[in-house]
Design a protein around this motif. Structure first.
Motif, PDB file in Angstrom:
ATOM      1  N   ASP A 163      32.283  -1.700  -6.820  1.00 24.97           N
ATOM      2  CA  ASP A 163      30.971  -1.236  -6.401  1.00 24.97           C
ATOM      3  C   ASP A 163      31.159   0.231  -6.022  1.00 24.97           C
ATOM      4  OD1 ASP A 163      28.795  -0.429  -4.674  1.00 24.97           O
ATOM      5  OD2 ASP A 163      28.282  -2.543  -4.450  1.00 24.97           O
ATOM      6  N   ILE A 164      30.550   1.149  -6.750  1.00 33.71           N
ATOM      7  CA  ILE A 164      30.763   2.578  -6.490  1.00 33.71           C
ATOM      8  C   ILE A 164      29.550   3.226  -5.823  1.00 33.71           C
ATOM      9  CG2 ILE A 164      32.456   2.818  -8.341  1.00 33.71           C
ATOM     10  CD1 ILE A 164      30.251   4.206 -10.002  1.00 33.71           C
ATOM     11  N   THR A 165      28.755   2.421  -5.144  1.00 37.84           N
ATOM     12  CA  THR A 165      27.579   2.951  -4.447  1.00 37.84           C
ATOM     13  C   THR A 165      27.967   4.042  -3.469  1.00 37.84           C
ATOM     14  OG1 THR A 165      26.458   0.804  -4.631  1.00 37.84           O
ATOM     15  CG2 THR A 165      25.611   2.358  -2.999  1.00 37.84           C
ATOM     16  N   ARG A 166      29.040   3.808  -2.712  1.00 35.12           N
ATOM     17  CA  ARG A 166      29.462   4.795  -1.716  1.00 35.12           C
ATOM     18  C   ARG A 166      29.901   6.092  -2.393  1.00 35.12           C
ATOM     19  NH1 ARG A 166      33.586   2.915   2.940  1.00 35.12           N
ATOM     20  NH2 ARG A 166      31.768   1.557   3.346  1.00 35.12           N
ATOM     21  N   ALA A 167      30.642   5.993  -3.489  1.00 36.37           N
ATOM     22  CA  ALA A 167      31.084   7.198  -4.203  1.00 36.37           C
ATOM     23  C   ALA A 167      29.883   7.999  -4.720  1.00 36.37           C
ATOM     24  CB  ALA A 167      32.005   6.827  -5.355  1.00 36.37           C
ATOM     25  N   LYS A 168      28.857   7.311  -5.213  1.00 31.87           N
ATOM     26  CA  LYS A 168      27.663   7.987  -5.716  1.00 31.87           C
ATOM     27  C   LYS A 168      26.938   8.720  -4.594  1.00 31.87           C
ATOM     28  CE  LYS A 168      26.536   4.895  -9.599  1.00 31.87           C
ATOM     29  NZ  LYS A 168      25.524   3.928 -10.124  1.00 31.87           N
ATOM     30  N   HIS A 169      26.753   8.031  -3.471  1.00 30.09           N
ATOM     31  CA  HIS A 169      25.954   8.595  -2.382  1.00 30.09           C
ATOM     32  C   HIS A 169      26.715   9.645  -1.583  1.00 30.09           C
ATOM     33  CE1 HIS A 169      23.087   4.846  -2.256  1.00 30.09           C
ATOM     34  NE2 HIS A 169      22.940   5.594  -3.331  1.00 30.09           N
ATOM     35  N   VAL A 170      27.992   9.399  -1.309  1.00 37.68           N
ATOM     36  CA  VAL A 170      28.754  10.278  -0.429  1.00 37.68           C
ATOM     37  C   VAL A 170      29.378  11.446  -1.199  1.00 37.68           C
ATOM     38  CG1 VAL A 170      30.706  10.416   1.173  1.00 37.68           C
ATOM     39  CG2 VAL A 170      29.227   8.401   1.182  1.00 37.68           C
ATOM     40  N   LEU A 171      29.881  11.169  -2.400  1.00 41.87           N
ATOM     41  CA  LEU A 171      30.590  12.193  -3.176  1.00 41.87           C
ATOM     42  C   LEU A 171      29.761  12.775  -4.309  1.00 41.87           C
ATOM     43  CD1 LEU A 171      34.057  10.409  -3.573  1.00 41.87           C
ATOM     44  CD2 LEU A 171      33.271  11.872  -1.693  1.00 41.87           C
ATOM     45  N   GLY A 172      28.666  12.119  -4.654  1.00 41.83           N
ATOM     46  CA  GLY A 172      27.913  12.540  -5.836  1.00 41.83           C
ATOM     47  C   GLY A 172      28.712  12.336  -7.103  1.00 41.83           C
ATOM     48  N   TRP A 173      29.550  11.291  -7.114  1.00 38.35           N
ATOM     49  CA  TRP A 173      30.467  11.062  -8.234  1.00 38.35           C
ATOM     50  C   TRP A 173      30.181   9.728  -8.908  1.00 38.35           C
ATOM     51  CZ3 TRP A 173      33.729   7.008  -9.305  1.00 38.35           C
ATOM     52  CH2 TRP A 173      34.636   7.205 -10.365  1.00 38.35           C
ATOM     53  N   GLU A 174      30.290   9.740 -10.221  1.00 35.03           N
ATOM     54  CA  GLU A 174      30.333   8.517 -11.012  1.00 35.03           C
ATOM     55  C   GLU A 174      30.948   8.863 -12.362  1.00 35.03           C
ATOM     56  OE1 GLU A 174      26.575   6.866 -12.396  1.00 35.03           O
ATOM     57  OE2 GLU A 174      25.580   8.698 -11.722  1.00 35.03           O
ATOM     58  N   PRO A 175      31.591   7.902 -13.018  1.00 36.69           N
ATOM     59  CA  PRO A 175      32.247   8.203 -14.296  1.00 36.69           C
ATOM     60  C   PRO A 175      31.228   8.554 -15.370  1.00 36.69           C
ATOM     61  CG  PRO A 175      32.292   5.845 -13.843  1.00 36.69           C
ATOM     62  CD  PRO A 175      31.778   6.505 -12.602  1.00 36.69           C
ATOM     63  N   THR A 176      31.645   9.432 -16.290  1.00 41.41           N
ATOM     64  CA  THR A 176      30.753   9.889 -17.356  1.00 41.41           C
ATOM     65  C   THR A 176      31.309   9.642 -18.756  1.00 41.41           C
ATOM     66  OG1 THR A 176      31.689  12.133 -17.324  1.00 41.41           O
ATOM     67  CG2 THR A 176      29.805  11.705 -15.871  1.00 41.41           C
ATOM     68  N   VAL A 177      32.611   9.378 -18.873  1.00 39.56           N
ATOM     69  CA  VAL A 177      33.230   9.208 -20.195  1.00 39.56           C
ATOM     70  C   VAL A 177      33.071   7.758 -20.653  1.00 39.56           C
ATOM     71  CG1 VAL A 177      35.358   9.381 -21.532  1.00 39.56           C
ATOM     72  CG2 VAL A 177      34.898  11.032 -19.690  1.00 39.56           C
ATOM     73  N   PRO A 178      32.353   7.508 -21.739  1.00 36.99           N
ATOM     74  CA  PRO A 178      32.190   6.137 -22.243  1.00 36.99           C
ATOM     75  C   PRO A 178      33.542   5.554 -22.667  1.00 36.99           C
ATOM     76  CG  PRO A 178      30.627   7.640 -23.285  1.00 36.99           C
ATOM     77  CD  PRO A 178      31.622   8.488 -22.566  1.00 36.99           C
ATOM     78  N   LEU A 179      33.650   4.249 -22.570  1.00 37.96           N
ATOM     79  CA  LEU A 179      34.899   3.584 -22.940  1.00 37.96           C
ATOM     80  C   LEU A 179      35.261   3.872 -24.397  1.00 37.96           C
ATOM     81  CD1 LEU A 179      37.173   1.613 -22.094  1.00 37.96           C
ATOM     82  CD2 LEU A 179      35.715  -0.250 -22.924  1.00 37.96           C
ATOM     83  N   SER A 180      34.281   3.926 -25.269  1.00 34.09           N
ATOM     84  CA  SER A 180      34.566   4.176 -26.691  1.00 34.09           C
ATOM     85  C   SER A 180      35.229   5.537 -26.884  1.00 34.09           C
ATOM     86  CB  SER A 180      33.282   4.089 -27.511  1.00 34.09           C
ATOM     87  OG  SER A 180      32.315   5.023 -27.030  1.00 34.09           O
ATOM     88  N   VAL A 181      34.756   6.550 -26.149  1.00 34.38           N
ATOM     89  CA  VAL A 181      35.314   7.901 -26.262  1.00 34.38           C
ATOM     90  C   VAL A 181      36.709   7.948 -25.644  1.00 34.38           C
ATOM     91  CG1 VAL A 181      35.034  10.308 -25.562  1.00 34.38           C
ATOM     92  CG2 VAL A 181      33.037   8.975 -26.273  1.00 34.38           C
ATOM     93  N   GLY A 182      36.854   7.386 -24.459  1.00 38.55           N
ATOM     94  CA  GLY A 182      38.147   7.399 -23.786  1.00 38.55           C
ATOM     95  C   GLY A 182      39.216   6.646 -24.555  1.00 38.55           C
ATOM     96  N   LEU A 183      38.848   5.488 -25.107  1.00 39.07           N
ATOM     97  CA  LEU A 183      39.812   4.711 -25.888  1.00 39.07           C
ATOM     98  C   LEU A 183      40.236   5.460 -27.148  1.00 39.07           C
ATOM     99  CD1 LEU A 183      38.598   0.989 -25.722  1.00 39.07           C
ATOM    100  CD2 LEU A 183      40.647   1.974 -24.693  1.00 39.07           C
ATOM    101  N   GLU A 184      39.288   6.137 -27.779  1.00 35.12           N
ATOM    102  CA  GLU A 184      39.628   6.890 -28.992  1.00 35.12           C
ATOM    103  C   GLU A 184      40.636   7.995 -28.672  1.00 35.12           C
ATOM    104  OE1 GLU A 184      37.421   9.094 -32.773  1.00 35.12           O
ATOM    105  OE2 GLU A 184      36.242   8.361 -31.073  1.00 35.12           O
ATOM    106  N   LYS A 185      40.437   8.711 -27.561  1.00 36.18           N
ATOM    107  CA  LYS A 185      41.374   9.752 -27.153  1.00 36.18           C
ATOM    108  C   LYS A 185      42.744   9.163 -26.823  1.00 36.18           C
ATOM    109  CE  LYS A 185      37.949  12.981 -25.242  1.00 36.18           C
ATOM    110  NZ  LYS A 185      37.511  13.711 -24.019  1.00 36.18           N
ATOM    111  N   THR A 186      42.746   8.000 -26.205  1.00 37.61           N
ATOM    112  CA  THR A 186      44.008   7.365 -25.829  1.00 37.61           C
ATOM    113  C   THR A 186      44.747   6.847 -27.052  1.00 37.61           C
ATOM    114  OG1 THR A 186      42.923   6.704 -23.756  1.00 37.61           O
ATOM    115  CG2 THR A 186      45.047   5.699 -24.248  1.00 37.61           C
TER     116      THR A 186
END
Length: 335
Positions: A283-306
């Motif tokens: 649950d990343i609710t706290r990260a979104k609200h407190v840090l303004g952070w959430e992941p942006t790289v889709p799994l398809s893109v990240g897996l392709e790079k890996t």
């Protein structure tokens, strides 16, 4: 402005090397400390000529070198995959506990901020999903994974006790499954396992029936989360979950890897290891609200790079091995 002096322990590891690279790009002076038990010289080789980079080979389970002065500390030093941390469970516990004490004492002396790279493993085999930071977890303290799970839980305890007792500025991140370039081919984590097995034409090893789930965050996103947490106001101590909330079963991940690699291999189902979590989703609710952070790289893109990273790595390894055999043959022929 004088750039910050930042100590990254475990800096030659998968996450640590990416963090060092990102900090150097920001103009920081980076002191990378690693025992090289699981870290790799190759991960930091390109940084060695950088004027703001210094490398120290040291085990944080031992007292730190004298005279260190730093502004911030990122503690990423600990084997993170089950085969590595179970290989020497006593040392794994010492790294988490003694290492935390040594680094917290350094932070106290220097007045430095210090971030602990904790883990979703503190939740054990969770009985609730998604896992919030308020969940105390469901951990077996006697099992083969306890050296890592309980070591990290104890490190969190030490961080908050140093904060309450000595006013140390702490940050605690609970990191969920992360993947990307610079993972080791033999580190035993599922993304690297699947990709390496597929590229080699081997069967993909799935434990249990493959219905257990994980949530995978690309390394670049994770590093930005760590930086945001370190830069947050002093009153933000954490713990804060950092991970990708998109949940995926092991069978679904295997299918994606087979599609990306173009491999035509079977899936080899094996018994589920003891205490292996059935479900893992942050649950990343706290990260979104407190840090303004959430992941942006889709799994398809990240897996392709890996996949591209491992394809190049395995190709280079194969070429090196062939060249070595040819050289030996030449030497034997010359003799």
């Amino acid at each position: 402005m004088v750039s910050k002096r930042i100590l990254v322990t475990g800096g030659a590891g998968f996450l640590g090397s990416h963090l060092c690279e990102r900090l150097l790009r920001s103009g920081c002076h980076v002191l990378c400390m690693d025992s090289f038990l699981t870290g790799s010289h190759a991960n930091v080789a390109s940084f060695l000529a950088h004027r703001n980079f210094a490398l120290i080979t040291h085990d944080i389970a031992q007292p730190l070198p004298a005279g260190m002065e730093v502004d911030e500390i990122y503690n990423l030093a600990c084997p993170a995959s089950p085969p590595h941390y179970q290989a020497d469970p006593l040392h794994t516990v010492k790294t988490s506990v003694y290492g935390a004490i040594h680094l917290l004492e350094l932070a106290q002396r220097c007045g430095a901020r210090i971030l602990q790279a904790s883990t979703s493993e503190v939740y054990g085999d969770p009985e609730v999903s998604p896992q919030t930071e308020a969940y105390w977890g469901h951990v077996n303290p006697l099992g083969p994974r306890a050296c890592y799970d309980e070591g990290k839980r104890c490190a969190e305890t030490l961080f908050f006790d140093f904060h309450r007792r000595h006013g140390v500025a702490i940050k605690v991140a609970r990191i969920f499954n992360t993947y990307g370039p610079r993972m080791q081919p033999d580190d035993g984590r599922v993304v690297s396992n699947f990709i390496v097995q597929a590229l080699r034409g081997d069967s993909l090893t799935v434990y249990g029936d493959g219905s257990q789930t994980r949530s995978f965050c690309y390394v670049d996103d994770l590093i930005e989360g760590l930086l945001a947490l370190m830069a947050s106001p002093l009153e933000v101590t954490g713990p804060i979950n950092l991970g990708n909330p998109t949940e995926l079963s092991m069978c679904e991940l295997a299918d994606r890897v087979l599609t990306l690699t173009g491999a035509c291999t079977a899936v080899d189902f094996r018994p589920l290891p003891q205490d292996d979590p059935r479900q893992r989703r942050p649950d990343i609710t706290r990260a979104k609200h407190v840090l303004g952070w959430e992941p942006t790289v889709p799994l398809s893109v990240g897996l392709e790079k890996t996949v591209d990273y491992f394809r190049q790595l395995l190709s280079a390894t194969s070429t090196t091995s062939v060249d070595g055999v040819v050289q030996v043959m030449r030497e034997e022929g010359a003799s």
